[in-house]
Design an enzyme around this catalytic site. Sequence first.
Site, short mmCIF file in Angstrom:
data_model
loop_
_atom_site.label_atom_id
_atom_site.label_comp_id
_atom_site.label_asym_id
_atom_site.label_seq_id
_atom_site.Cartn_x
_atom_site.Cartn_y
_atom_site.Cartn_z
N ALA A 138 3.82 11.11 -1.99
CA ALA A 138 4.72 10.56 -3.05
C ALA A 138 5.76 11.53 -3.23
CB ALA A 138 3.82 10.54 -4.20
N GLY A 147 0.39 10.74 -0.34
CA GLY A 147 0.54 9.21 -0.26
C GLY A 147 0.94 8.84 1.05
N GLU A 205 -2.13 8.07 2.67
CA GLU A 205 -2.83 6.93 1.93
C GLU A 205 -2.03 5.51 2.63
OE1 GLU A 205 -2.16 8.73 -2.07
OE2 GLU A 205 -4.05 7.97 -2.48
N GLU A 231 -3.55 16.59 -2.56
CA GLU A 231 -3.23 16.37 -4.04
C GLU A 231 -3.75 17.36 -4.80
OE1 GLU A 231 -3.70 13.92 -1.86
OE2 GLU A 231 -2.37 12.40 -2.26
C1 3H9 Z 1 0.90 12.30 -3.71
O1 3H9 Z 1 1.30 11.92 -2.68
C2 3H9 Z 1 0.39 11.47 -4.74
C3 3H9 Z 1 -0.51 10.03 -4.36
O2 3H9 Z 1 -1.59 10.31 -4.07
C4 3H9 Z 1 -0.48 9.04 -5.42
C5 3H9 Z 1 1.06 8.83 -5.98
C6 3H9 Z 1 0.82 7.63 -6.84
N1 3H9 Z 1 7.77 15.17 -2.52
O3 3H9 Z 1 7.73 22.71 2.35
P1 3H9 Z 1 8.89 22.56 3.02
C7 3H9 Z 1 10.37 18.76 0.07
S1 3H9 Z 1 1.44 13.93 -4.34
C8 3H9 Z 1 9.25 15.94 -2.58
O4 3H9 Z 1 9.95 23.51 2.84
P2 3H9 Z 1 7.57 22.87 5.47
C9 3H9 Z 1 10.19 20.47 -0.43
O5 3H9 Z 1 10.45 20.61 -1.66
C10 3H9 Z 1 2.04 14.59 -2.77
N2 3H9 Z 1 9.67 16.76 -2.05
O6 3H9 Z 1 8.69 22.10 4.71
C11 3H9 Z 1 11.60 20.97 0.68
O7 3H9 Z 1 12.43 20.66 -0.20
P3 3H9 Z 1 13.95 21.76 -0.11
C12 3H9 Z 1 0.97 15.08 -1.63
C13 3H9 Z 1 8.70 17.50 -1.10
O8 3H9 Z 1 7.52 22.12 6.83
C14 3H9 Z 1 11.49 20.00 1.88
O9 3H9 Z 1 10.78 18.94 1.61
N3 3H9 Z 1 1.94 15.73 -0.67
C15 3H9 Z 1 7.52 16.77 -0.94
O10 3H9 Z 1 7.38 24.42 5.29
C16 3H9 Z 1 10.69 20.80 3.12
O11 3H9 Z 1 9.52 21.15 2.67
C17 3H9 Z 1 1.83 17.09 -0.69
O12 3H9 Z 1 1.22 17.81 -1.60
C18 3H9 Z 1 7.12 15.74 -1.64
N4 3H9 Z 1 6.00 15.21 -1.52
O13 3H9 Z 1 6.10 22.28 4.95
C19 3H9 Z 1 2.49 17.74 0.36
N5 3H9 Z 1 7.05 17.52 0.49
O14 3H9 Z 1 14.25 21.88 1.29
C20 3H9 Z 1 3.49 18.44 -0.01
C21 3H9 Z 1 8.04 18.35 0.59
O15 3H9 Z 1 14.78 21.23 -1.11
N6 3H9 Z 1 4.43 19.05 1.09
N7 3H9 Z 1 9.10 18.20 -0.20
O16 3H9 Z 1 13.37 22.90 -0.42
C22 3H9 Z 1 3.90 20.26 1.82
O17 3H9 Z 1 2.94 20.77 1.47
C23 3H9 Z 1 4.76 20.87 2.60
O18 3H9 Z 1 6.21 20.33 2.39
C24 3H9 Z 1 4.44 20.34 4.02
C25 3H9 Z 1 5.82 20.75 4.90
C26 3H9 Z 1 3.32 21.07 4.56
C27 3H9 Z 1 4.55 18.92 4.34
#
Ligand code: 3H9
Length: 699
Positions: free
Chosen positions: A66, A105, A108, A128
């Site tokens: 998400a 998500g 999911e 999450e």
């Molecule tokens: C969810 O899914 C809830 C659902 O269960 C239910 C919903 C109803 N959203 O980290 P990076 C951005 S909760 C928005 O530097 P990496 C990040 O801010 C979500 N933005 O890359 C960055 O922006 P910027 C569950 C996001 O390769 C850019 O993308 N998911 C999101 O070092 C690059 O990211 C998570 O918790 C997002 N979901 O690491 C995963 N994800 O360039 C969260 C990333 O402007 N993400 N961005 O600074 C991560 O853990 C890491 O980004 C990931 C990649 C490991 C995926």
Amino acid sequence: MVAINPCVDLLRDGAAGVVLMRNAPLNALKHELREGIARALDELREDGDVRVVVLAGNERAFSAGADITEFGKPPRAPALRDLIAAVEDFPRPVVAAIRGVAMGGGLELALGCHWRVAWDGARLALPEIKLGLLPGAGGTQRLPRLIGFRAAIEAILSGDPIPLALARDAGLLDAVLSGPYPAAAIDWALGLDPKTRRRTRERDEKLAEARADPALVDRIAAPLIKKATNPRAAKTCVAAIRHAATATFDGAMAAERQSFLDLVATDESKAQRHAFFAEREARKVPGLPRETAARPVRRAAVIGAGTMGGGIAMCFANAGIPVAVIETDGEALARGIARIAANYETSVKRGSLPADESVRRQGLIAGGTDLAAAAEADFVIEAVFEEMALKKQVFGQLDRIARPGAVLATNTSYLDVNEIAGATSRPGEVLGTHFFSPANVMRLLEIVRGSRTAPDALATAVELATLLGKVPVVVGVCDGFVGNRMLARRSAQGERLLLEGALPQDIDAAMTGFGFRMGPFATGDLAGLDVGWRARKARGIKAPIADALCEQGRFGQKAEKGFYAYGADGRTPVPDPEVERLIVETSARLGVARRAIGAEEIVERLVYPMINEGARILAEGIAARSSDIDVIWLHGYGWPVTRGGPMFHADLVGLGRIAVRLETFAAASGDESLRPAPLLAGLAKSGAGFASLGAQAAA
Ligand code: 3H9
């Protein structure tokens, strides 16, 4: 290929319809992407020639989940869980083709597909919980149906990636493919028998175990909840998972949704989401254009093989960068190299590092006693004693030896980087790196930008930090930079509280109650009290109780006594009557009346003066943004992530209240430095918070 909208392309490949998610970089499932997928499915539903559908992402991600920035905003249809239901109900086979990240998500969405195939290196996780949430789009219901309760509980409560082999063996993945993406998935999908298509929600074979044994879920979850960073989120996840065994699918989904909404609104989740974005913001350095190219770092050198130098050398070796470690004499060098070897051996014994990898890494570390060994390095870090004269002498020598274009860094926790740079003919190449001990473990790196540091030298340090697995924060030059300058405020208040009536164990209990894993005095004992003692002496600062303990040789755990005595294992702090006597006597000698001090006052007295110092740091431009200060405290000083960092906490409490309390503390103690800093007072007056300040270039 047709563009459904800017986030989704639809491709028809023979009898396959391919829905391509195109929301770079990571396919966060923002509204436009969800809507695009829904519309693509609508088109494919009408197309009788399409036998199978493949849902695919980009090079880096199937989807990272998400869009976290949408939380708390008014919902826009289609909701993710409704989209996933539409995928699951699609009348022909839908296959998720997963390359890179499938998280939250995103995973999911894949769980709602009828089959899932992945490429090597794919990272499947429901993280999450790390944001203080639960999987809110069916993850708590569909994951146990695919991989059983044990693996699902472990995945959801840790938030860590599910190993690919486990995912395949347990039934989360139907195949691990190689070959071109997503073509190999299309071929694979075309070979499926559509009659075997099953909706995940109907697969309840793996639920039988928990249905037969109602205590199973709690038995598996109990030890994991104990370790949880955010126990409320962990318990909520478990309650939702339990429903998979006890409720109907629709009932469990409704409960999951409500729990998600409840958790999104908690301060802990807000804090954890703030921490996520703050860490990423910190990498964007105001005043440093994004296009500034970092210089390549192929070789490094570390001057000094003490605990710090050795730890820093390990960081390079761990990242695969050859590093020369240089000491003044052979004996000190041998000691340093032996310490490095012992650290690696511990990791091997613990099972966290394969033996051959330990050998490979140590092979990248070359010891030497001649500074000339630094001549080839692209990045040199000086890690000798915290002594200005010595550091300047080393930099004078380095200036003659280092190759042109090498970045010269001083590892210091409070010295003036500009003065050190002045000892060279190339101050543009000089900056500070403040590693935290143990350097090979702690993730924070304060990068100190000198007044003449060249932009590309700074960019090199920031990029190198990321390569070393560190969280970099660029700060300006001042005594103690950001972290230690604020810490000094807390330490002074700690002493004061001891004099006024609290004991170390009272203060530590108040701070662990606030969320720190360890209180400040237990932490001091662990780090060694002599370090702070020496630093105080060098700067003419007195701390009557801490100084007295050090004068008695009570340096902390290593001396088996400090603010506490240590139990048989040498690590468990035990309140020590001798320390209590010393504290009470010191209060009497200094004429300070002792009184009972409650936990709330203790926390406020320790934390608000730090925040006040943070405000001064911001006003001086030493930190670029309040969230940078939070990152420093989260990663360098054990600030609890569920509290978001000191400046986030301040905004939550309200600066008005903090200003009033600071006035009270100042009036009671006569310490004028406790009066609200002008920036804090100004923000408090206008009702704004630190977050309302934009980013500025750290000076
Ligand atoms: C969810 O899914 C809830 C659902 O269960 C239910 C919903 C109803 N959203 O980290 P990076 C951005 S909760 C928005 O530097 P990496 C990040 O801010 C979500 N933005 O890359 C960055 O922006 P910027 C569950 C996001 O390769 C850019 O993308 N998911 C999101 O070092 C690059 O990211 C998570 O918790 C997002 N979901 O690491 C995963 N994800 O360039 C969260 C990333 O402007 N993400 N961005 O600074 C991560 O853990 C890491 O980004 C990931 C990649 C490991 C995926």
